[in-house]
Design a protein around this motif. Sequence first.
Motif, PDB file in Angstrom:
ATOM      1  N   GLY A 149      18.378   4.190  20.499  1.00 34.95           N
ATOM      2  CA  GLY A 149      18.732   3.314  19.389  1.00 34.95           C
ATOM      3  C   GLY A 149      18.043   1.971  19.435  1.00 34.95           C
ATOM      4  N   SER A 150      17.933   1.392  20.633  1.00 37.30           N
ATOM      5  CA  SER A 150      17.338   0.059  20.682  1.00 37.30           C
ATOM      6  C   SER A 150      15.818   0.111  20.783  1.00 37.30           C
ATOM      7  CB  SER A 150      17.923  -0.760  21.820  1.00 37.30           C
ATOM      8  OG  SER A 150      18.063  -0.008  22.977  1.00 37.30           O
ATOM      9  N   ALA A 151      15.266   1.279  21.168  1.00 37.54           N
ATOM     10  CA  ALA A 151      13.817   1.327  21.348  1.00 37.54           C
ATOM     11  C   ALA A 151      13.095   1.862  20.120  1.00 37.54           C
ATOM     12  CB  ALA A 151      13.468   2.184  22.553  1.00 37.54           C
ATOM     13  N   TRP A 152      13.807   2.492  19.181  1.00 41.54           N
ATOM     14  CA  TRP A 152      13.120   3.223  18.131  1.00 41.54           C
ATOM     15  C   TRP A 152      12.199   2.327  17.286  1.00 41.54           C
ATOM     16  CZ3 TRP A 152      10.646   6.993  16.337  1.00 41.54           C
ATOM     17  CH2 TRP A 152      10.304   7.055  14.989  1.00 41.54           C
ATOM     18  N   ASP A 153      12.720   1.158  16.825  1.00 43.98           N
ATOM     19  CA  ASP A 153      11.920   0.295  15.952  1.00 43.98           C
ATOM     20  C   ASP A 153      10.620  -0.119  16.628  1.00 43.98           C
ATOM     21  OD1 ASP A 153      13.425   0.291  13.680  1.00 43.98           O
ATOM     22  OD2 ASP A 153      14.755  -1.301  14.391  1.00 43.98           O
ATOM     23  N   LEU A 154      10.762  -0.450  17.897  1.00 46.08           N
ATOM     24  CA  LEU A 154       9.601  -0.877  18.679  1.00 46.08           C
ATOM     25  C   LEU A 154       8.604   0.258  18.848  1.00 46.08           C
ATOM     26  CD1 LEU A 154      10.148  -2.894  21.880  1.00 46.08           C
ATOM     27  CD2 LEU A 154       9.059  -0.731  22.108  1.00 46.08           C
ATOM     28  N   MET A 155       9.123   1.475  19.075  1.00 45.58           N
ATOM     29  CA  MET A 155       8.240   2.621  19.282  1.00 45.58           C
ATOM     30  C   MET A 155       7.586   3.036  17.981  1.00 45.58           C
ATOM     31  SD  MET A 155      10.333   4.816  22.045  1.00 45.58           S
ATOM     32  CE  MET A 155       8.962   5.820  22.524  1.00 45.58           C
ATOM     33  N   ARG A 156       8.338   2.898  16.874  1.00 50.26           N
ATOM     34  CA  ARG A 156       7.763   3.244  15.583  1.00 50.26           C
ATOM     35  C   ARG A 156       6.577   2.319  15.302  1.00 50.26           C
ATOM     36  NH1 ARG A 156       9.453   1.018  10.349  1.00 50.26           N
ATOM     37  NH2 ARG A 156      10.418  -0.365  11.826  1.00 50.26           N
ATOM     38  N   GLU A 157       6.769   1.025  15.624  1.00 48.72           N
ATOM     39  CA  GLU A 157       5.678   0.078  15.415  1.00 48.72           C
ATOM     40  C   GLU A 157       4.446   0.473  16.228  1.00 48.72           C
ATOM     41  OE1 GLU A 157       6.881  -4.129  15.345  1.00 48.72           O
ATOM     42  OE2 GLU A 157       5.068  -4.459  16.523  1.00 48.72           O
ATOM     43  N   PHE A 158       4.699   0.876  17.476  1.00 50.72           N
ATOM     44  CA  PHE A 158       3.585   1.289  18.338  1.00 50.72           C
ATOM     45  C   PHE A 158       2.900   2.536  17.781  1.00 50.72           C
ATOM     46  CE2 PHE A 158       1.843   3.690  21.891  1.00 50.72           C
ATOM     47  CZ  PHE A 158       1.060   2.733  22.490  1.00 50.72           C
ATOM     48  N   LEU A 159       3.730   3.537  17.405  1.00 51.03           N
ATOM     49  CA  LEU A 159       3.188   4.808  16.914  1.00 51.03           C
ATOM     50  C   LEU A 159       2.415   4.606  15.616  1.00 51.03           C
ATOM     51  CD1 LEU A 159       6.096   7.223  17.695  1.00 51.03           C
ATOM     52  CD2 LEU A 159       3.721   7.759  18.096  1.00 51.03           C
ATOM     53  N   GLN A 160       2.985   3.810  14.703  1.00 52.71           N
ATOM     54  CA  GLN A 160       2.301   3.608  13.425  1.00 52.71           C
ATOM     55  C   GLN A 160       1.012   2.833  13.630  1.00 52.71           C
ATOM     56  OE1 GLN A 160       5.319   1.929  10.873  1.00 52.71           O
ATOM     57  NE2 GLN A 160       6.011   3.954  10.216  1.00 52.71           N
ATOM     58  N   GLY A 161       1.016   1.918  14.598  1.00 54.25           N
ATOM     59  CA  GLY A 161      -0.204   1.182  14.881  1.00 54.25           C
ATOM     60  C   GLY A 161      -1.269   2.073  15.510  1.00 54.25           C
ATOM     61  N   PHE A 162      -0.828   3.147  16.115  1.00 57.79           N
ATOM     62  CA  PHE A 162      -1.744   3.983  16.879  1.00 57.79           C
ATOM     63  C   PHE A 162      -2.211   5.202  16.080  1.00 57.79           C
ATOM     64  CE2 PHE A 162      -1.367   7.549  20.151  1.00 57.79           C
ATOM     65  CZ  PHE A 162      -2.746   7.643  20.310  1.00 57.79           C
ATOM     66  N   ILE A 163      -1.272   5.915  15.419  1.00 56.08           N
ATOM     67  CA  ILE A 163      -1.727   7.094  14.676  1.00 56.08           C
ATOM     68  C   ILE A 163      -1.506   6.965  13.173  1.00 56.08           C
ATOM     69  CG2 ILE A 163      -1.866   8.906  16.404  1.00 56.08           C
ATOM     70  CD1 ILE A 163       0.960   9.512  16.097  1.00 56.08           C
ATOM     71  N   GLY A 164      -1.055   5.812  12.710  1.00 53.86           N
ATOM     72  CA  GLY A 164      -1.039   5.569  11.274  1.00 53.86           C
ATOM     73  C   GLY A 164       0.216   6.032  10.572  1.00 53.86           C
TER      74      GLY A 164
END
Lengths: 206, 292
Positions: A149-164
Amino acid sequence: MGVTVLQQFPMTENRTGPQTIEFLTKRIVALGAVQTGQFLVDCETYMSVPQLGVQKTVHVLHNSEQPASVFAVLESGSKVVPLIADGLFDLLMLKMTSIYTSKKQTKIESKGPRFEIGDFCVKLGSVTMSQNFKGVLVEVEYRPCVVPGSAWDLMREFLQGFIGSVVPNQAPQYLQNRMNDIYQPMDTIQQYLEHFGQYRKTTGVI
Amino acid sequence: MEQLQTALTAIKVLRSSVGQVFDSLGSGLRAEHGDENKETKYLLELQELLTTVNVNLRDVEQAVSSLNPPPGPFNLASTAYLSQETTQERQALYGTLVNSYKWTDKVHEYSNVAQALLSQNSLKRSYTNSNRTKRGRIQTSSHNVSPQQVDSLISTFDRQFNDMTVSVSRPFASNAVLHVTLGHVLKAVIAFKGLMIERVVVTGYGETMDLWTESRHKVFRKVTENAHAAMLHFYSPALPELAVRSFMTWFHSLINLFSEPCKRCGLHLHSALPPTWRDFRTLEPYHQECKP
């Protein structure tokens, strides 16, 4: 063990599997990642013989991140029983061939390079089912955090920055049901199993 | 002392040149002497080497002649009796004794340097007082506080925040060591000296805690660094309880370490790190690079 998210990377017409992996490798290295070896997650599925009544399915998985463990998921009707055992479990399954038979042609695995960038661990896996290439599966782990729950937003930002923009804004369904639980290695295995199931159902590449 | 040093160097040089002579003698005729007149060449080489030995020997003699013999025998005090020791295992004591002397010497030297540095930069946490007139007065100290007082203060934190658990242990005499667990986000060890915070180490939720090992995750190493900054910022000798309370309030703001984006850039990540800085007053999250 941190929160892990799996993301299928869609294949395009003009790129082969290895080319896609190379393309993603270039991107992650440009972001400052360092390659730290290879990884492998494999899955073999066993079916119970018909004489035993209701058919049961056992998925046996290995993850190179937990090399001393064997993960097993037993599906029987609507019930799912997860199990973590040590390496001897493989030999035990060999002894049970009279009850559980392996479906060799559905042996599926994801393997490829493993990268580290800051506290993130990124794995670019090419999925193959009995030597046939099925698609590219990206695994991202954020190791310091144990609550999805607390990591999802941060990971989404990383993933979107990496694979679009392939990455949805919503967390995967599997994680959504466990947003406030503590993340376990078994959760990664369950996610792999879900994705492997999707790859098995489709005939071509995803 | 300098003369002794030059004499020692001269001896070293002499030793090495003598060594070269024996080296050359030991290896005899070599390929680099060529085919013609190799014997004469070899003899010439030896002669050269011997001349350098001569020169070096003269240097040594000169250096030694300028030295004064020490007045009388060295006074070894009671250590002289060590030479009369008969039991085998105690004969090695002299070496360790000399070593410990060396260490004491070093400690003396370092403490002198530290003293000089401290008197120049008045660090507010240390009690070095270069002002002589103030010496006589009793200083208010946050070091000497009864354990009960510390315990009662700490137990208030446990009640103040319901997502933060605090437990006290006293492994080092009467000084408290706090183990803090903040939600499922992080854990920390806070060492006290009386009511003063001495050290903070922040680690991940699944990691083992102790006072000396750093976290294996970059983000918690950064947070540890910032916690040190906060501990120094909030320190106040006059109101030690307030200092600890403000620190704990600040520390509690790390509960949203992973979930809250940076106040300035609105993003979660900056060079693969979440906002690790919390403003001391407003407790708002910032990246290290974005902080005001």
